[in-house]
Design a protein around this motif. Structure first.
Motif, mmCIF file in Angstrom:
data_model
loop_
_atom_site.group_PDB
_atom_site.id
_atom_site.type_symbol
_atom_site.label_atom_id
_atom_site.label_comp_id
_atom_site.label_asym_id
_atom_site.label_seq_id
_atom_site.Cartn_x
_atom_site.Cartn_y
_atom_site.Cartn_z
ATOM 1 N N LEU A 28 40.449 35.119 35.850
ATOM 2 C CA LEU A 28 41.284 36.049 35.086
ATOM 3 C C LEU A 28 40.446 37.081 34.339
ATOM 4 O O LEU A 28 40.910 38.195 34.078
ATOM 5 C CB LEU A 28 42.163 35.275 34.098
ATOM 6 C CG LEU A 28 43.264 34.409 34.727
ATOM 7 C CD1 LEU A 28 44.028 33.658 33.646
ATOM 8 C CD2 LEU A 28 44.224 35.267 35.551
ATOM 9 N N ASP A 29 39.215 36.717 34.012
ATOM 10 C CA ASP A 29 38.334 37.657 33.319
ATOM 11 C C ASP A 29 37.905 38.801 34.227
ATOM 12 O O ASP A 29 37.422 39.828 33.742
ATOM 13 C CB ASP A 29 37.088 36.929 32.798
ATOM 14 C CG ASP A 29 37.432 35.864 31.771
ATOM 15 O OD1 ASP A 29 38.204 36.176 30.846
ATOM 16 O OD2 ASP A 29 36.947 34.728 31.902
ATOM 17 N N LEU A 34 38.353 44.110 39.035
ATOM 18 C CA LEU A 34 38.982 44.369 40.329
ATOM 19 C C LEU A 34 39.899 45.589 40.261
ATOM 20 O O LEU A 34 39.890 46.443 41.154
ATOM 21 C CB LEU A 34 39.780 43.141 40.773
ATOM 22 C CG LEU A 34 38.963 41.888 41.101
ATOM 23 C CD1 LEU A 34 39.886 40.685 41.260
ATOM 24 C CD2 LEU A 34 38.135 42.104 42.362
ATOM 25 N N TYR A 35 40.673 45.656 39.201
ATOM 26 C CA TYR A 35 41.625 46.764 39.078
ATOM 27 C C TYR A 35 40.910 48.108 39.004
ATOM 28 O O TYR A 35 41.190 49.024 39.784
ATOM 29 C CB TYR A 35 42.497 46.574 37.838
ATOM 30 C CG TYR A 35 43.534 47.666 37.692
ATOM 31 C CD1 TYR A 35 44.746 47.585 38.364
ATOM 32 C CD2 TYR A 35 43.283 48.790 36.907
ATOM 33 C CE1 TYR A 35 45.687 48.598 38.253
ATOM 34 C CE2 TYR A 35 44.212 49.802 36.798
ATOM 35 C CZ TYR A 35 45.416 49.700 37.467
ATOM 36 O OH TYR A 35 46.334 50.712 37.364
ATOM 37 N N TRP A 36 39.980 48.222 38.064
ATOM 38 C CA TRP A 36 39.309 49.507 37.867
ATOM 39 C C TRP A 36 38.353 49.822 39.009
ATOM 40 O O TRP A 36 38.171 50.994 39.374
ATOM 41 C CB TRP A 36 38.577 49.521 36.528
ATOM 42 C CG TRP A 36 39.494 49.405 35.359
ATOM 43 C CD1 TRP A 36 39.524 48.411 34.421
ATOM 44 C CD2 TRP A 36 40.551 50.306 34.998
ATOM 45 N NE1 TRP A 36 40.528 48.635 33.517
ATOM 46 C CE2 TRP A 36 41.173 49.790 33.841
ATOM 47 C CE3 TRP A 36 41.032 51.498 35.547
ATOM 48 C CZ2 TRP A 36 42.245 50.422 33.222
ATOM 49 C CZ3 TRP A 36 42.104 52.134 34.934
ATOM 50 C CH2 TRP A 36 42.699 51.602 33.786
ATOM 51 N N MET A 141 36.611 42.193 51.604
ATOM 52 C CA MET A 141 37.877 41.527 51.905
ATOM 53 C C MET A 141 38.161 40.415 50.893
ATOM 54 O O MET A 141 39.316 40.188 50.511
ATOM 55 C CB MET A 141 37.852 40.971 53.327
ATOM 56 C CG MET A 141 37.945 42.036 54.410
ATOM 57 S SD MET A 141 39.563 42.862 54.460
ATOM 58 C CE MET A 141 40.541 41.568 55.244
ATOM 59 N N VAL A 142 37.120 39.727 50.456
ATOM 60 C CA VAL A 142 37.284 38.710 49.411
ATOM 61 C C VAL A 142 37.828 39.358 48.142
ATOM 62 O O VAL A 142 38.779 38.863 47.514
ATOM 63 C CB VAL A 142 35.939 38.013 49.114
ATOM 64 C CG1 VAL A 142 36.046 37.131 47.870
ATOM 65 C CG2 VAL A 142 35.493 37.186 50.311
ATOM 66 N N LEU A 143 37.244 40.482 47.766
ATOM 67 C CA LEU A 143 37.657 41.166 46.540
ATOM 68 C C LEU A 143 39.043 41.786 46.668
ATOM 69 O O LEU A 143 39.805 41.819 45.699
ATOM 70 C CB LEU A 143 36.631 42.243 46.184
ATOM 71 C CG LEU A 143 35.225 41.733 45.869
ATOM 72 C CD1 LEU A 143 34.271 42.900 45.658
ATOM 73 C CD2 LEU A 143 35.242 40.826 44.639
ATOM 74 N N GLY A 162 33.191 32.347 40.985
ATOM 75 C CA GLY A 162 31.866 32.479 41.577
ATOM 76 C C GLY A 162 31.846 33.337 42.822
ATOM 77 O O GLY A 162 31.015 34.245 42.958
ATOM 78 N N ILE A 163 32.765 33.088 43.743
ATOM 79 C CA ILE A 163 32.801 33.846 44.990
ATOM 80 C C ILE A 163 33.136 35.312 44.736
ATOM 81 O O ILE A 163 32.670 36.206 45.448
ATOM 82 C CB ILE A 163 33.813 33.212 45.980
ATOM 83 C CG1 ILE A 163 33.708 33.881 47.353
ATOM 84 C CG2 ILE A 163 35.234 33.312 45.446
ATOM 85 C CD1 ILE A 163 34.578 33.213 48.405
ATOM 86 N N LEU A 164 33.924 35.560 43.687
ATOM 87 C CA LEU A 164 34.286 36.937 43.357
ATOM 88 C C LEU A 164 33.100 37.686 42.759
ATOM 89 O O LEU A 164 32.812 38.823 43.141
ATOM 90 C CB LEU A 164 35.467 36.959 42.388
ATOM 91 C CG LEU A 164 36.738 36.239 42.843
ATOM 92 C CD1 LEU A 164 37.837 36.400 41.803
ATOM 93 C CD2 LEU A 164 37.200 36.758 44.194
ATOM 94 N N ARG A 165 32.414 37.055 41.827
ATOM 95 C CA ARG A 165 31.250 37.706 41.215
ATOM 96 C C ARG A 165 30.162 37.968 42.253
ATOM 97 O O ARG A 165 29.503 39.009 42.233
ATOM 98 C CB ARG A 165 30.702 36.856 40.071
ATOM 99 C CG ARG A 165 31.613 36.793 38.851
ATOM 100 C CD ARG A 165 30.973 35.972 37.743
ATOM 101 N NE ARG A 165 29.786 36.635 37.208
ATOM 102 C CZ ARG A 165 29.812 37.502 36.203
ATOM 103 N NH1 ARG A 165 30.965 37.815 35.624
ATOM 104 N NH2 ARG A 165 28.701 38.051 35.760
#
Length: 203
Positions: A28-29, A34-36, A141-143, A162-165
């Motif tokens: 959530l942090d 992701l948005y910006w 694609m993950v993001l 972790g996978i997102l960062r």
């Protein structure tokens, strides 16, 4: 009335990312990042492609139509993403020519889809000066999946940060690749991307 250029809008979005990275380490942090981040990518991609609009096949022109800059409540409240390139369509056309098609239905027409896709990708690469390779696209694609699940789809989601960062550098690479270094606005944009990278390393 204030006129906000596409570049100024993208620069503002990039400038918000370092603070978002400092919020914490959970999924959530990363919502703000992701948005910006994807917002900046969309703005910069359109900024680069619109001046070359008439070099592409006619069927693609409407997707790059800038529309009227004036704020109109009725028109803008009814706006739908299908009237412009979606993020998956954008990633598709920014991909290297030989990569698989991400959204086949986007390339319907009198040509076969593979030919239409590769022709468009070739033109986009010519304008941008680079394309997205397989490894980078896999991370993007993950993001993009996380962006849709955390910000667009109104449902419960199971995810890990972790996978997102780990994938975020690919988003910053894409953003940097969309910056036109021949224009005066490139310096502040490149500085903003560098600040995003630094914030990711230190949080």
């Amino acid at each position: 009335m204030t006129t906000i250029s596409t570049v100024d809008n993208a620069l503002d979005s990039l400038g918000r990312i370092p603070a978002e990275l400092e919020r914490g380490t959970g999924p959530l942090d990363l919502k703000g990042v992701l948005y910006w981040g994807w917002h900046a990518v969309a703005l910069l991609a359109h900024h680069r492609l619109r001046p070359a609009r008439e070099t592409f096949d006619h069927w693609f022109w409407d997707f790059l139509d800038a529309g009227e800059p004036a704020f109109d409540i009725e028109r803008d409240a009814l706006w739908e993403e299908k009237k412009r390139l979606s993020l998956i369509e954008m990633l598709d056309i920014l991909s290297s020519e030989e990569l698989s098609i991400l959204k086949p239905e986007f390339f319907q027409g009198w040509q076969d889809r593979t030919t239409r896709c590769r022709t468009l990708r070739k033109g986009v690469t010519s304008v941008i000066g680079s394309s997205v390779g397989q490894a980078q696209r896999d991370r993007l694609m993950v993001l993009l999946a996380a962006y849709h699940r955390l910000l667009r789809l109104p449902s419960e989601v199971v995810s890990e940060a972790g996978i997102l960062r780990d994938a975020l550098p690919a988003l910053f690479d894409l953003t940097e690749g969309l910056i036109d270094r021949d224009h005066d606005h490139s310096a502040p944009l490149l500085e903003a991307v560098a600040a995003c990278r630094q914030a990711l390393l230190t949080t």
